[in-house]
Scaffold this active site. Sequence first.
Site, PDB file in Angstrom:
ATOM      1  CG  ASN A  84      48.393  46.590  38.882  1.00 11.15           C
ATOM      2  OD1 ASN A  84      47.881  46.350  40.274  1.00 11.15           O
ATOM      3  ND2 ASN A  84      47.392  46.951  37.625  1.00 11.15           N
ATOM      4  CG  ASP A 117      46.435  42.989  38.153  1.00 11.06           C
ATOM      5  OD1 ASP A 117      46.915  43.748  38.825  1.00 11.06           O
ATOM      6  OD2 ASP A 117      45.611  42.502  38.953  1.00 11.06           O
ATOM      7  CG  ASP A 135      49.314  43.763  42.265  1.00 13.51           C
ATOM      8  OD1 ASP A 135      49.240  44.736  41.264  1.00 13.51           O
ATOM      9  OD2 ASP A 135      47.449  43.894  43.392  1.00 13.51           O
ATOM     10  NE  ARG A 143      47.912  39.016  41.811  1.00 15.41           N
ATOM     11  CZ  ARG A 143      47.965  39.784  41.772  1.00 15.41           C
ATOM     12  NH1 ARG A 143      47.844  40.536  43.129  1.00 15.41           N
ATOM     13  NH2 ARG A 143      46.991  40.758  41.249  1.00 15.41           N
ATOM     14  CD1 TRP A 168      41.225  34.582  49.479  1.00 11.17           C
ATOM     15  CD2 TRP A 168      42.460  34.297  46.713  1.00 11.17           C
ATOM     16  NE1 TRP A 168      41.824  35.859  48.704  1.00 11.17           N
ATOM     17  CE2 TRP A 168      41.808  35.215  47.324  1.00 11.17           C
ATOM     18  CE3 TRP A 168      42.526  33.175  45.902  1.00 11.17           C
ATOM     19  CZ2 TRP A 168      42.055  35.981  45.652  1.00 11.17           C
ATOM     20  CZ3 TRP A 168      42.974  33.921  44.328  1.00 11.17           C
ATOM     21  CH2 TRP A 168      42.871  35.643  44.862  1.00 11.17           C
ATOM     22  CD1 TRP A 226      39.009  39.275  41.587  1.00  9.68           C
ATOM     23  CD2 TRP A 226      40.835  39.594  41.436  1.00  9.68           C
ATOM     24  NE1 TRP A 226      39.114  39.265  40.027  1.00  9.68           N
ATOM     25  CE2 TRP A 226      40.546  39.532  40.347  1.00  9.68           C
ATOM     26  CE3 TRP A 226      42.142  39.654  42.230  1.00  9.68           C
ATOM     27  CZ2 TRP A 226      41.907  39.880  39.675  1.00  9.68           C
ATOM     28  CZ3 TRP A 226      43.556  39.411  40.727  1.00  9.68           C
ATOM     29  CH2 TRP A 226      42.976  39.581  39.888  1.00  9.68           C
TER      30      TRP A 226
END
Length: 327
Positions: free
Chosen positions: A7, A49, A51, A76, A215, A279
């Site tokens: 980004n 954001d 990416d 994303r 994740w 994250w």
Amino acid sequence: MYYGTGNPGTWNPSQRPGKNRWSMTIMARNPETGEAKWVYQMTPHDGWDYDGVNEMVLANVDDHGKTVPALVHFDRNGFSYVMNRETGAPIAIHKYDPSVNWATGIDPKTNEPIVDPAKMTSDGKDVKDICPASQGDKDEQPVSYDPQTKLFYAPLNHLCMSYQAFNVKYKSGFPFVGAIVNMIPGPGGYRGRFIAYNPVTGKTVWQKHDMFQDWGGAMTTGGGLAFYGTLKGMFRAVDVKTGKILYQFKTPSGIIGNPITYMHDGKQYVAILSGVGGWAAIGMADNLHKSSAGLGAVGLNATLTDYTNLGGTLMVFALPSKVASAD
């Protein structure tokens, strides 16, 4: 050589007018000279954001009855991209999560997203209910392509957010963000999905929902299994055709790692690293408690501590000749 770019900074799009070339872009380069053969920008003037750095998978796909060498990318931003990897021409672009609302679709003439003005962020404006959130519908967790089913198996996020951009000045050594983000579960109240998906048609063949983001990465095998882990720490083997859970095991910590398989002395093994973080679990990993910390990730997964612990354990499983069905 194929890769994606991230980004632009700041996260406040009002401070950087224009399309911000070549952020959020798939790059194809000659590895011997570095010369770009083609580029494709997925999210011009990014205001969320999203990416473009997720993995690029090379596979041959059917394009109107013709087999084409393709590049497949789950971005994303919630769109899956199937590109002719030789020319960069789009073959198919679809939303792989129907909750995506920052854009209504893709302009067939420009191949750029049709942005919903109500979901575009700007300086001093608090925009609500943007889907997906900044963590994206998929982040670092890699998908797996199964050449037998010709489907992609994708561990995903399912999140929305509010996003308030503000003016920020660059100072060396300090975060250069310029946005307050709060993330919430997507429609249905769950945060994770694991799907079997055809990116050419945009059809989700089956899906499983999880309380938290899925994740960790996916792995498929020639025996018709797909392996993946959850943030709660469940390591699963599912049937690639139906999604039925054939085996699951509660590991000591949440899973953000990628499963692997190997042979030793004629026996097949599957290994996964159990250790929550990243994250998605930054609150646990860094002992943060303010809901807006971690760009909203702390508040989003504040209850994760009720289900798993910090850790770091390599788990290795022997694969039997036939996996018994889980109760």
